[in-house]
Design an enzyme around this catalytic site. Structure first.
Site, short mmCIF file in Angstrom:
data_model
loop_
_atom_site.label_atom_id
_atom_site.label_comp_id
_atom_site.label_asym_id
_atom_site.label_seq_id
_atom_site.Cartn_x
_atom_site.Cartn_y
_atom_site.Cartn_z
N GLU A 121 0.82 -1.21 0.00
CA GLU A 121 0.00 0.00 0.00
C GLU A 121 0.86 1.27 0.00
O GLU A 121 0.34 2.36 0.24
CB GLU A 121 -0.92 0.04 1.24
CG GLU A 121 -1.83 -1.15 1.42
CD GLU A 121 -3.07 -1.12 0.55
OE1 GLU A 121 -3.11 -0.30 -0.39
OE2 GLU A 121 -3.98 -1.92 0.81
N HIS A 145 -2.86 2.24 8.59
CA HIS A 145 -3.97 1.49 8.01
C HIS A 145 -4.19 0.24 8.85
O HIS A 145 -3.25 -0.55 9.05
CB HIS A 145 -3.67 1.12 6.56
CG HIS A 145 -4.53 0.03 6.02
ND1 HIS A 145 -5.91 0.09 6.05
CD2 HIS A 145 -4.23 -1.17 5.44
CE1 HIS A 145 -6.41 -1.02 5.53
NE2 HIS A 145 -5.41 -1.80 5.15
N HIS A 147 -7.17 -3.04 10.06
CA HIS A 147 -8.42 -3.77 9.78
C HIS A 147 -9.25 -3.79 11.07
O HIS A 147 -9.38 -4.82 11.73
CB HIS A 147 -8.10 -5.19 9.31
CG HIS A 147 -7.31 -5.22 8.02
ND1 HIS A 147 -6.69 -6.35 7.56
CD2 HIS A 147 -7.05 -4.25 7.11
CE1 HIS A 147 -6.07 -6.07 6.41
NE2 HIS A 147 -6.27 -4.80 6.13
N GLU A 175 -16.94 12.73 22.73
CA GLU A 175 -15.55 13.02 22.31
C GLU A 175 -15.40 13.07 20.80
O GLU A 175 -14.50 13.72 20.28
CB GLU A 175 -14.59 11.92 22.82
CG GLU A 175 -14.31 11.94 24.29
CD GLU A 175 -15.45 11.33 25.11
OE1 GLU A 175 -16.44 10.84 24.53
OE2 GLU A 175 -15.34 11.38 26.35
N HIS A 216 -13.01 -3.07 4.10
CA HIS A 216 -11.58 -3.38 4.21
C HIS A 216 -10.94 -2.81 5.48
O HIS A 216 -10.31 -3.55 6.23
CB HIS A 216 -10.86 -2.90 2.94
CG HIS A 216 -9.39 -3.08 2.95
ND1 HIS A 216 -8.60 -2.84 1.87
CD2 HIS A 216 -8.53 -3.46 3.92
CE1 HIS A 216 -7.33 -3.08 2.15
NE2 HIS A 216 -7.27 -3.45 3.41
O1 2HA Z 1 -1.89 -6.87 3.75
O2 2HA Z 1 -3.67 -4.58 4.80
O3 2HA Z 1 -4.40 -3.49 2.58
C1 2HA Z 1 -1.73 -5.52 3.97
C2 2HA Z 1 -3.02 -4.85 3.83
C3 2HA Z 1 -3.48 -4.49 2.50
ZN ZN Z 2 -5.56 -3.75 4.48
#
Ligand code: 2HA
Ligand code: ZN
Length: 291
Positions: A121, A145, A147, A175, A216
């Site tokens: 990414e 980033h 999940h 908040e 995602h």
């Molecule tokens: O595997 O999270 O978005 C890495 C990730 C791809």
């Molecule tokens: Zn990801």
């Protein structure tokens, strides 16, 4: 948090936060990625002192040139690396790269032991950095980033609309409007790691620091690892409350808009911007019925 020390102060600061993301259940296996635009003088000084003999890697072309980032150094997680291993194997999980050749290529200057390279990414991170560096006047430096499960669940339960999602979160915890007055901006479901998702993300990052990659995960920008973690943690907490409310049959009420406006004016000095999404959107003249 895990006690951890490292010769590179930026690795020392980032690795325990990355590990904490895993402990929170946000980054299973190789899921998620992180990058930090480092202050050039500090990182070149540390590398010269601590790692004087490390050879630079070859320059690798970037899929999207980023001239505004030419010369910048980034601490970045490697492709296929596990957040769980951040404090145990930092030289493998992380690398430091410099953007070179007018912003068209990058070169590893430290880390990525065993032949690693930046996250899949990274192109999207760089688009995010270029956009948020400009918009924040250089203040924001870190992209994370994750999940995050509750937040992802909402992308299966709610309309894929930035204002609807933002208001649902603001209405669950006082908040929220103070911590993310710029809202949460929705990017439609798109293939990870592609130029298409990078471009769609850049459009939304013009408007705020936090975006939802629908179905995602979350992608957020802030000044430091600690601050970006706090931002993600708050969005995920509010998402958990909202998901529970939805699971219990849906809200009977939310924090009132008048109270949200009062909160926003009381804490205005702590906020990065006014909460524009609180206002009803202006009706688009193009869709007005014509005679
Ligand atoms: O595997 O999270 O978005 C890495 C990730 C791809
Ligand atoms: Zn990801």
């Amino acid at each position: 948090m895990t006690s951890f020390s490292h010769a590179i102060p930026f690795v020392q600061e980032a690795a325990p936060i990355i590990r904490l993301c895993w402990e929170n259940g946000w980054n299973e296996a190789n899921g998620g990625n992180f990058s930090w635009r480092l202050p050039t003088d500090e990182i070149t000084g540390v590398l010269a002192r601590r790692y004087p003999n490390v050879a630079r890697g070859a320059a690798t072309p970037l899929p999207q040139p980023q001239p505004s980032l030419d010369g910048e150094y980034f601490l970045v997680t490697g492709t296929g690396q596990f957040f769980r291993h951040a404090t145990e194997y930092p030289e493998q999980v992380f690398g430091i790269v410099q953007i070179v050749e007018g912003g068209t290529a990058c070169q590893t200057v430290w880390g990525f032991e065993n032949g690693g390279r930046p996250t899949s990414e990274f192109a999207t991170h760089l688009v995010g950095h270029a956009t948020r560096k400009r918009i924040s006047g250089g203040r924001e430096r870190v992209v994370l980033h994750c999940h995050v499960p509750e937040f992802i669940a909402l992308s299966f339960l709610m309309p894929l609309d930035s204002r609807t999602l933002t208001l649902a979160l603001w209405e669950k915890m006082p908040e929220c409007i103070v911590i993310f007055p710029d809202g949460v901006r929705v990017v439609p479901p798109l293939l990870p790691g592609t130029v298409k998702i990078a471009e769609a993300s850049a459009r939304e990052l013009e408007k705020g620091r936090v975006i939802s990659w629908s179905h995602h995960g979350i992608f957020a920008s802030e000044e430091s690892p600690e601050k970006v973690f706090t931002l993600v943690e708050t969005v995920e907490k509010a998402s958990g409350i909202h998901r529970r409310v939805l699971s219990a049959g849906g809200p009977k009420r939310g924090i009132d808009k008048a109270l949200l406006a009062e909160l926003a004016s009381y804490f205005a000095k702590m906020m990065v911007c006014p909460p524009d999404l609180l206002e009803e959107p202006a009706r688009d003249a193009a869709v007005e019925p014509t005679e």
